[in-house]
Scaffold this motif. Structure first.
Motif, PDB file in Angstrom:
ATOM      1  N   ARG A 133     -11.613   0.229  -0.183  1.00  0.00           N
ATOM      2  CA  ARG A 133     -10.188   0.465  -0.401  1.00  0.00           C
ATOM      3  C   ARG A 133      -9.996   1.894  -0.641  1.00  0.00           C
ATOM      4  O   ARG A 133     -11.082   2.762  -0.678  1.00  0.00           O
ATOM      5  CB  ARG A 133      -9.856   0.080  -1.862  1.00  0.00           C
ATOM      6  N   THR A 134      -8.812   2.469  -0.599  1.00  0.00           N
ATOM      7  CA  THR A 134      -8.389   3.942  -0.653  1.00  0.00           C
ATOM      8  C   THR A 134      -7.502   4.055  -1.925  1.00  0.00           C
ATOM      9  O   THR A 134      -6.563   3.391  -2.110  1.00  0.00           O
ATOM     10  CB  THR A 134      -7.656   4.275   0.519  1.00  0.00           C
ATOM     11  N   GLN A 135      -8.054   4.899  -2.830  1.00  0.00           N
ATOM     12  CA  GLN A 135      -7.384   4.951  -4.078  1.00  0.00           C
ATOM     13  C   GLN A 135      -6.264   6.398  -3.893  1.00  0.00           C
ATOM     14  O   GLN A 135      -6.513   7.030  -2.931  1.00  0.00           O
ATOM     15  CB  GLN A 135      -8.321   5.244  -5.105  1.00  0.00           C
ATOM     16  N   ASP A 178       0.633  -1.217   0.156  1.00  0.00           N
ATOM     17  CA  ASP A 178      -0.044  -0.159   0.148  1.00  0.00           C
ATOM     18  C   ASP A 178       0.843   1.380  -0.085  1.00  0.00           C
ATOM     19  O   ASP A 178       1.816   1.169   0.705  1.00  0.00           O
ATOM     20  CB  ASP A 178      -0.972   0.086   1.193  1.00  0.00           C
ATOM     21  N   TRP A 179       0.404   2.291  -0.555  1.00  0.00           N
ATOM     22  CA  TRP A 179       1.106   3.563  -0.685  1.00  0.00           C
ATOM     23  C   TRP A 179       0.549   4.393   0.483  1.00  0.00           C
ATOM     24  O   TRP A 179      -0.132   5.276   0.529  1.00  0.00           O
ATOM     25  CB  TRP A 179       0.648   4.537  -2.131  1.00  0.00           C
ATOM     26  N   LEU A 188     -11.836   7.292  -0.451  1.00  0.00           N
ATOM     27  CA  LEU A 188     -12.453   5.990  -0.022  1.00  0.00           C
ATOM     28  C   LEU A 188     -13.615   5.546  -0.789  1.00  0.00           C
ATOM     29  O   LEU A 188     -14.269   6.245  -1.239  1.00  0.00           O
ATOM     30  CB  LEU A 188     -13.019   6.389   1.282  1.00  0.00           C
ATOM     31  N   GLN A 189     -13.591   4.270  -1.419  1.00  0.00           N
ATOM     32  CA  GLN A 189     -14.242   3.711  -2.258  1.00  0.00           C
ATOM     33  C   GLN A 189     -14.747   2.402  -1.558  1.00  0.00           C
ATOM     34  O   GLN A 189     -14.085   1.543  -0.971  1.00  0.00           O
ATOM     35  CB  GLN A 189     -13.816   3.415  -3.453  1.00  0.00           C
ATOM     36  N   LEU A 245      -2.443   2.028  -4.662  1.00  0.00           N
ATOM     37  CA  LEU A 245      -3.484   2.151  -3.945  1.00  0.00           C
ATOM     38  C   LEU A 245      -3.053   2.776  -2.649  1.00  0.00           C
ATOM     39  O   LEU A 245      -1.983   1.828  -1.997  1.00  0.00           O
ATOM     40  CB  LEU A 245      -4.419   0.621  -3.965  1.00  0.00           C
ATOM     41  N   GLY A 246      -3.795   3.401  -2.044  1.00  0.00           N
ATOM     42  CA  GLY A 246      -3.467   3.822  -0.605  1.00  0.00           C
ATOM     43  C   GLY A 246      -3.741   2.874   0.263  1.00  0.00           C
ATOM     44  O   GLY A 246      -2.907   2.345   1.072  1.00  0.00           O
TER      45      GLY A 246
END
Length: 303
Positions: free
Chosen positions: A301-303, A144-145, A255-256, A232-233
């Motif tokens: 997820r977090t983009q 993850d970033w 946030l998705q 992706l975060g």
């Protein structure tokens, strides 16, 4: 032969430091083409329209036993989305701003100050709590970033005070107050879920207050990425929890969520809207299991 604990791939760099000196992310952060946030845009696909708004639930009305309308809204939210946006939660805008301020204050400290709270033991082995990266289990794991700080905040007997940042100076006091207020939110939500399942109102709340349940605080920092289309975060996941309360930065989206009842519609990702001073509340895997699937733990997820 002694086990090698210091293979380079096991200990990734702090992303905040990495982001400051590279023109593009390292390959270990680059997600597969089909999983990239920009995949739909690159294919000239429009952003998917929300099939229905993510409900906004007023917790001050939810706690009123005779307000069937708000309880029905909660049920719909957790069956159809697995989450909702909470207002009427009792946290003043100034307090939420203070919580965000001490969070930013920690991540803005010099790296040597943050490393005092590292989640690496002797610089080699990961532990659950502390500051740093996610646990790296394999050489080909996509990372993850994101940098993070994990802390156990309840029960008090499990709190490791040496991992709580001393700076900003208000960090500990603000986090303890935030934890107490989140506990009250969780109690209101859990009491309502029990009623909806035809159980005694205190069924879930009592389980959480028996001294065996732990509450964790997780602080995520997503450094600016030179190629955000490649990373992706946070990778897609559901929460292995009972209830999660999220304070979202009201200036930055990302946030998705997937809709649990989408009928297997290809894993469509929907953007969670930003509602100033609202908290995001989602149920975790434990509630989905305990409710026999009546409530759904959402993949996000977090983009």
């Amino acid at each position: 032969m002694a086990e090698d604990h210091v293979q380079p791939w096991k200990i990734p760099p702090i992303v905040q430091e990495l982001a400051a000196g590279v023109p593009e992310p390292q390959s270990r952060y680059v997600v597969r083409d089909q999983d990239r946030p920009a995949a739909a845009a690159a294919a000239a696909m429009p952003e998917p329209a929300m099939p229905e708004p993510i409900p906004i639930v007023d917790l001050s009305r939810l706690s009123a036993a005779d307000d069937g309308g708000e309880v029905a809204k909660l049920q719909s939210a957790l069956q159809n989305w697995g989450l909702f946006l909470a207002v009427g939660h009792g946290m003043e805008p100034g307090f939420l701003a203070e919580m965000m301020q001490v969070t930013r204050g920690f991540f803005n400290l010099p790296i040597e100050d943050k490393q005092k709270y590292s989640n690496l033991v002797n610089g080699e082995e990961f532990m659950f709590e502390g500051y740093g990266n996610e646990v790296v289990l394999s050489e080909d794991q996509i990372l993850d970033w994101c940098d993070r700080l994990y802390l156990i905040v309840e029960p008090e007997s499990r709190v490791v005070g040496s991992l709580w940042p001393a700076r900003p100076h208000a960090f500990g006091a603000v986090l303890r107050e935030y934890t107490a207020r989140c506990r009250r939110i969780a109690d209101v939500v859990l009491a309502s879920l029990a009623r909806l399942l035809g159980l005694p109102e205190g069924r879930f709340v009592g389980m959480m207050n028996e001294g065996v349940a732990m509450t964790h605080a997780r602080f995520n920092y997503y450094p600016r990425c030179p190629r955000p289309d490649l990373v992706l975060g946070l990778k897609p996941h559901s929460d292995a929890s009972v209830v999660t309360v999220v304070l979202i930065d009201d200036a930055v989206g990302g946030l998705q969520v997937q809709k649990p009842n989408d009928g297997g519609g290809g894993g469509v990702w929907y953007n969670v809207p930003i509602v100033p001073n609202a908290l995001l509340v989602n149920v975790g895997d434990a509630i989905e299991i305990m409710s026999n699937g009546f409530f759904r733990s959402p993949v996000h997820r977090t983009q």
